[in-house]
Design a protein around this motif. Structure first.
Motif, PDB file in Angstrom:
ATOM      1  N   ILE A  26      -4.473   2.029  -5.551  1.00 31.80           N
ATOM      2  CA  ILE A  26      -3.283   1.064  -5.939  1.00 31.80           C
ATOM      3  C   ILE A  26      -3.147   1.171  -7.351  1.00 31.80           C
ATOM      4  CG2 ILE A  26      -2.124  -1.093  -5.753  1.00 31.80           C
ATOM      5  CD1 ILE A  26      -3.595  -1.404  -2.921  1.00 31.80           C
ATOM      6  N   SER A  27      -4.012   0.826  -8.028  1.00 27.38           N
ATOM      7  CA  SER A  27      -3.972   0.821  -9.607  1.00 27.38           C
ATOM      8  C   SER A  27      -3.697   2.140 -10.192  1.00 27.38           C
ATOM      9  CB  SER A  27      -5.359   0.176 -10.164  1.00 27.38           C
ATOM     10  OG  SER A  27      -5.274   0.157 -11.464  1.00 27.38           O
ATOM     11  N   ASN A  28      -3.925   3.219  -9.502  1.00 25.87           N
ATOM     12  CA  ASN A  28      -3.829   4.649 -10.015  1.00 25.87           C
ATOM     13  C   ASN A  28      -2.375   5.039  -9.566  1.00 25.87           C
ATOM     14  OD1 ASN A  28      -6.252   4.345 -11.442  1.00 25.87           O
ATOM     15  ND2 ASN A  28      -7.502   5.732 -10.036  1.00 25.87           N
ATOM     16  N   GLY A  29      -1.785   4.316  -8.695  1.00 27.54           N
ATOM     17  CA  GLY A  29      -0.455   4.901  -8.371  1.00 27.54           C
ATOM     18  C   GLY A  29      -0.476   5.538  -6.804  1.00 27.54           C
ATOM     19  N   VAL A  30      -1.917   5.831  -6.493  1.00 26.49           N
ATOM     20  CA  VAL A  30      -1.938   6.733  -5.373  1.00 26.49           C
ATOM     21  C   VAL A  30      -1.224   6.170  -4.023  1.00 26.49           C
ATOM     22  CG1 VAL A  30      -3.615   7.837  -3.644  1.00 26.49           C
ATOM     23  CG2 VAL A  30      -3.923   7.768  -6.070  1.00 26.49           C
ATOM     24  N   PHE A  31      -1.462   4.571  -3.915  1.00 23.35           N
ATOM     25  CA  PHE A  31      -0.732   4.122  -2.943  1.00 23.35           C
ATOM     26  C   PHE A  31       0.107   3.243  -3.537  1.00 23.35           C
ATOM     27  CE2 PHE A  31      -4.756   4.473  -0.453  1.00 23.35           C
ATOM     28  CZ  PHE A  31      -4.224   5.177   0.592  1.00 23.35           C
ATOM     29  N   VAL A  32       1.244   2.934  -2.929  1.00 23.92           N
ATOM     30  CA  VAL A  32       2.265   1.889  -3.317  1.00 23.92           C
ATOM     31  C   VAL A  32       2.503   0.824  -2.175  1.00 23.92           C
ATOM     32  CG1 VAL A  32       4.691   1.623  -3.743  1.00 23.92           C
ATOM     33  CG2 VAL A  32       3.636   3.726  -4.451  1.00 23.92           C
ATOM     34  N   GLN A  33       2.522  -0.321  -2.803  1.00 24.67           N
ATOM     35  CA  GLN A  33       2.561  -1.453  -1.824  1.00 24.67           C
ATOM     36  C   GLN A  33       3.810  -1.623  -1.409  1.00 24.67           C
ATOM     37  OE1 GLN A  33      -0.926  -4.652  -2.470  1.00 24.67           O
ATOM     38  NE2 GLN A  33       0.016  -3.831  -4.501  1.00 24.67           N
ATOM     39  N   ILE A  34       4.218  -1.834  -0.114  1.00 23.15           N
ATOM     40  CA  ILE A  34       5.447  -2.118   0.527  1.00 23.15           C
ATOM     41  C   ILE A  34       5.690  -3.679   0.302  1.00 23.15           C
ATOM     42  CG2 ILE A  34       6.824  -2.132   2.402  1.00 23.15           C
ATOM     43  CD1 ILE A  34       5.131   0.092   3.497  1.00 23.15           C
ATOM     44  N   PRO A  35       6.850  -4.213  -0.580  1.00 20.22           N
ATOM     45  CA  PRO A  35       6.976  -5.370  -0.892  1.00 20.22           C
ATOM     46  C   PRO A  35       7.155  -6.385   0.498  1.00 20.22           C
ATOM     47  CG  PRO A  35       8.171  -4.211  -2.433  1.00 20.22           C
ATOM     48  CD  PRO A  35       7.575  -3.083  -1.281  1.00 20.22           C
ATOM     49  N   VAL A  36       6.612  -7.516   0.646  1.00 18.82           N
ATOM     50  CA  VAL A  36       7.101  -8.435   1.832  1.00 18.82           C
ATOM     51  C   VAL A  36       8.258  -9.327   1.418  1.00 18.82           C
ATOM     52  CG1 VAL A  36       6.081  -9.898   3.477  1.00 18.82           C
ATOM     53  CG2 VAL A  36       4.665  -8.499   2.549  1.00 18.82           C
ATOM     54  N   ALA A  37       9.059  -9.370   2.182  1.00 15.99           N
ATOM     55  CA  ALA A  37      10.590  -9.977   1.927  1.00 15.99           C
ATOM     56  C   ALA A  37       9.947 -11.627   1.716  1.00 15.99           C
ATOM     57  CB  ALA A  37      11.400  -9.757   3.115  1.00 15.99           C
ATOM     58  N   GLY A  81      -3.638  -5.223   4.583  1.00 14.86           N
ATOM     59  CA  GLY A  81      -3.421  -4.407   3.385  1.00 14.86           C
ATOM     60  C   GLY A  81      -2.985  -3.137   3.677  1.00 14.86           C
ATOM     61  N   LEU A  82      -4.114  -2.523   4.529  1.00 18.11           N
ATOM     62  CA  LEU A  82      -3.905  -1.063   5.028  1.00 18.11           C
ATOM     63  C   LEU A  82      -2.412  -1.007   5.650  1.00 18.11           C
ATOM     64  CD1 LEU A  82      -6.969  -0.148   6.446  1.00 18.11           C
ATOM     65  CD2 LEU A  82      -6.169   0.386   4.388  1.00 18.11           C
ATOM     66  N   GLY A  83      -1.893  -1.933   6.366  1.00 21.07           N
ATOM     67  CA  GLY A  83      -0.583  -1.811   7.036  1.00 21.07           C
ATOM     68  C   GLY A  83       0.567  -1.611   6.110  1.00 21.07           C
ATOM     69  N   GLY A  84       0.410  -2.450   4.719  1.00 19.99           N
ATOM     70  CA  GLY A  84       1.523  -2.397   3.760  1.00 19.99           C
ATOM     71  C   GLY A  84       1.544  -1.290   2.764  1.00 19.99           C
ATOM     72  N   LEU A  85       0.744  -0.097   2.946  1.00 20.84           N
ATOM     73  CA  LEU A  85       0.803   0.632   1.868  1.00 20.84           C
ATOM     74  C   LEU A  85       1.635   2.233   2.384  1.00 20.84           C
ATOM     75  CD1 LEU A  85      -3.194   0.912   1.708  1.00 20.84           C
ATOM     76  CD2 LEU A  85      -1.800  -0.326  -0.011  1.00 20.84           C
ATOM     77  N   ALA A  86       2.075   2.924   1.252  1.00 21.26           N
ATOM     78  CA  ALA A  86       2.607   3.989   1.364  1.00 21.26           C
ATOM     79  C   ALA A  86       2.116   4.857   0.223  1.00 21.26           C
ATOM     80  CB  ALA A  86       4.337   4.065   1.209  1.00 21.26           C
ATOM     81  N   VAL A  87       2.296   6.307   0.517  1.00 23.15           N
ATOM     82  CA  VAL A  87       1.354   7.104  -0.371  1.00 23.15           C
ATOM     83  C   VAL A  87       2.632   7.627  -1.273  1.00 23.15           C
ATOM     84  CG1 VAL A  87       0.375   9.372  -0.544  1.00 23.15           C
ATOM     85  CG2 VAL A  87      -0.113   7.740   1.275  1.00 23.15           C
ATOM     86  N   ASP A  88       2.321   7.976  -2.817  1.00 26.30           N
ATOM     87  CA  ASP A  88       3.311   8.213  -3.736  1.00 26.30           C
ATOM     88  C   ASP A  88       2.832   9.742  -3.751  1.00 26.30           C
ATOM     89  OD1 ASP A  88       4.776   9.103  -5.766  1.00 26.30           O
ATOM     90  OD2 ASP A  88       4.546   7.406  -6.987  1.00 26.30           O
TER      91      ASP A  88
END
Length: 484
Positions: free
Chosen positions: A300-311, A384-391
């Motif tokens: 996440i820190s390196n930008g591999v994963f992007v966290q999907i914001p929670v409303a 946490g895993l459920g809120g990730l997307a790959v850049d």
């Protein structure tokens, strides 16, 4: 000086608030995530299992006709006794607590509690019930540890099989699905934090899923041992009271009736070695999961994963742009707490002075928090895993910025060519080291170098077509080795 609102003495005592405020976070802030464990590892659950063990021991002795002259209970009698366990609830908890305040002994309180239920049986079953005549079979021949060790084995087995394992399996299944989804997504590897031979994101997740699955198999194969053999493990009182019975066989069949593995050789206590083995395996699962949490945090820190914001969620109280990886950070902390408790349990429970000391009593009462922090961490990682997307675009840019990682395959191809007798392949490692170390290369730099080596045409063409994004070996295929 008079007290004011800033001094502790002027504050309302939170200890007096009703209903009582939880001292720890597992029974307060995080109660919802760990509440299934209450049915298995709470003090009330311990007392319910004690009642269960006492009931089944009475039924076993009576139905197997172990004691000469004892009446055999009817099906209705047995159902009545077992209903004491199945109906055990809040009022029973209070009643037991009241009895214990008098006895100042938790297991003796259970014995008296059950005898009261037996005394009341005629009012429910009629005067024909034989239960009052069997009252002295409650706790017959038992030391407290005969009841306690079986109760804890049943509690821990239930917590593992019905709560912890389903949650852990769901996590590993989720991770396995992610690994398969991203099996072919190329990723610049980092060894020692430096760019290294590319891999795929799916393969790296598969490594962690494979490690976790292996620990699950060990935990799934755990043995839960139990004993029932008296005050120092000799069947002394049993043999004197009823010398004609085969007491080891009575004990074995009873322990196995409870679904546990019989331990024939103990002191006053069951030795707890099985618990130490289980807790070491659980701690090892925790530590592999901790590695997953730190790796994903870094991705996440390196930008591999992007966290999907929670409303509606807030990442920082002052920096509006932030989406913090708090699920993985919370998991780390809870895994460390759980592992510390599990390590203490595993190291403490295997030692008991001579035939018995009481160090295991307080220790075992902390099994619940050890499981609770692990279960909470599993819940955090799953969320946490459920809120990730790959850049993927970032991954591609990073790979394209590190052509020097192709120094490894080029020098390896040169070595193979040298062995095959191709001239001009001397010192391949050193030549690639001079070209790449401490430098950033472009695609043109690498292809120009390869073109000037004099490699066979097929090898030169293969290397010319190679890019950091395609230099992933068998990474994608290796994901297929993951088990469901």
């Amino acid at each position: 000086m008079p007290a004011d609102a800033s001094t502790p003495h002027a504050r309302t005592s939170l200890a007096e608030v009703q209903p009582p405020i939880a001292l720890g976070p597992l029974d307060g802030r995080y109660r919802a995530a760990v509440s299934p464990l209450v049915d298995h590892l709470s003090e009330a659950a311990l007392n319910r299992e004690r009642v269960h063990v006492e009931v089944e021991w009475l039924v076993h002795l009576a139905t197997q006709r172990v004691l000469p002259g004892a009446p055999v209970p009817s099906a209705a009698d047995v159902a009545y006794l077992r209903a004491v366990v199945t109906d055990f609830g809040a009022q029973d908890v209070k009643e037991l607590a009241a009895i214990e305040r008098v006895t100042v002994h938790d297991v003796k309180a259970v014995e008296y509690f059950l005898k009261e239920r037996i005394a009341a049986a005629p009012s429910v079953l009629g005067e024909g019930t034989v239960l009052p005549a069997l009252s002295e079979l409650v706790h017959f021949g038992c030391t407290s540890e005969d009841v306690n060790n079986l109760s804890y084995a049943l509690m821990v087995r239930g917590a593992v099989q019905h709560v912890w394992l389903p949650a852990a399996r769901a996590l590993v299944d989720q991770l396995t699905a992610l690994a398969r989804e991203h099996a072919e997504v190329p990723l610049l590897a980092l060894t020692h934090g430096q760019p290294a031979t590319p891999t795929t994101l799916g393969k790296e997740l598969a490594v962690l899923a494979h490690r976790l699955r292996r620990q699950l198999r060990r935990i799934e194969g755990a043995e839960f041992l139990g004993k029932l053999n008296g005050a120092t493990g000799t069947f002394g009182a049993h043999v004197v009271a009823v010398p004609g019975a085969d007491w080891p066989e009575v004990s074995r069949t009873f322990v196995e009736h409870l679904g546990l593995t019989w331990n024939p050789l103990t002191t006053q206590i069951e030795s707890h070695d099985w618990q130490a083995e289980l807790y070491s395996d659980l701690a090892r699962f925790n530590r592999v999961l901790h590695n997953l949490a730190t790796d994903v945090w870094t991705y996440i820190s390196n930008g591999v994963f992007v966290q999907i914001p929670v409303a509606g969620a807030t990442g920082s109280s002052t920096m509006p742009h932030k989406v913090n990886p708090i699920r993985f950070e919370n998991a780390e902390a809870n895994l460390e707490l759980s592992s510390a408790l599990l390590d203490t349990l595993a190291s403490t429970l295997v030692t008991s002075r001579l035939q018995r000391d009481l160090t295991d009593s307080t220790t075992q009462r902390n099994i619940g928090p050890a499981f609770g922090h692990s279960l909470l961490a599993i819940d955090n990682v799953r969320r946490g895993l459920g809120g990730l997307a790959v850049d993927r675009e970032r991954l591609e840019r990073e790979l394209d910025a590190n052509w020097e990682v192709l120094g490894e395959p080029v020098q390896s191809a040169m070595r193979a060519a040298a062995v095959a007798g191709v001239a001009g392949m001397e010192n391949p490692y050193e030549r690639l080291k001079d070209l790449t170390r401490g430098r950033r290369l472009t695609a043109e730099d690498m292809r120009t170098f390869v073109a000037g080596l004099g490699l066979p045409d097929d090898v030169a063409a293969r290397l010319a077509a190679l890019t950091p994004a395609t230099y992933t070996g068998l990474a994608a295929q290796l994901v297929a080795y993951l088990e469901d």
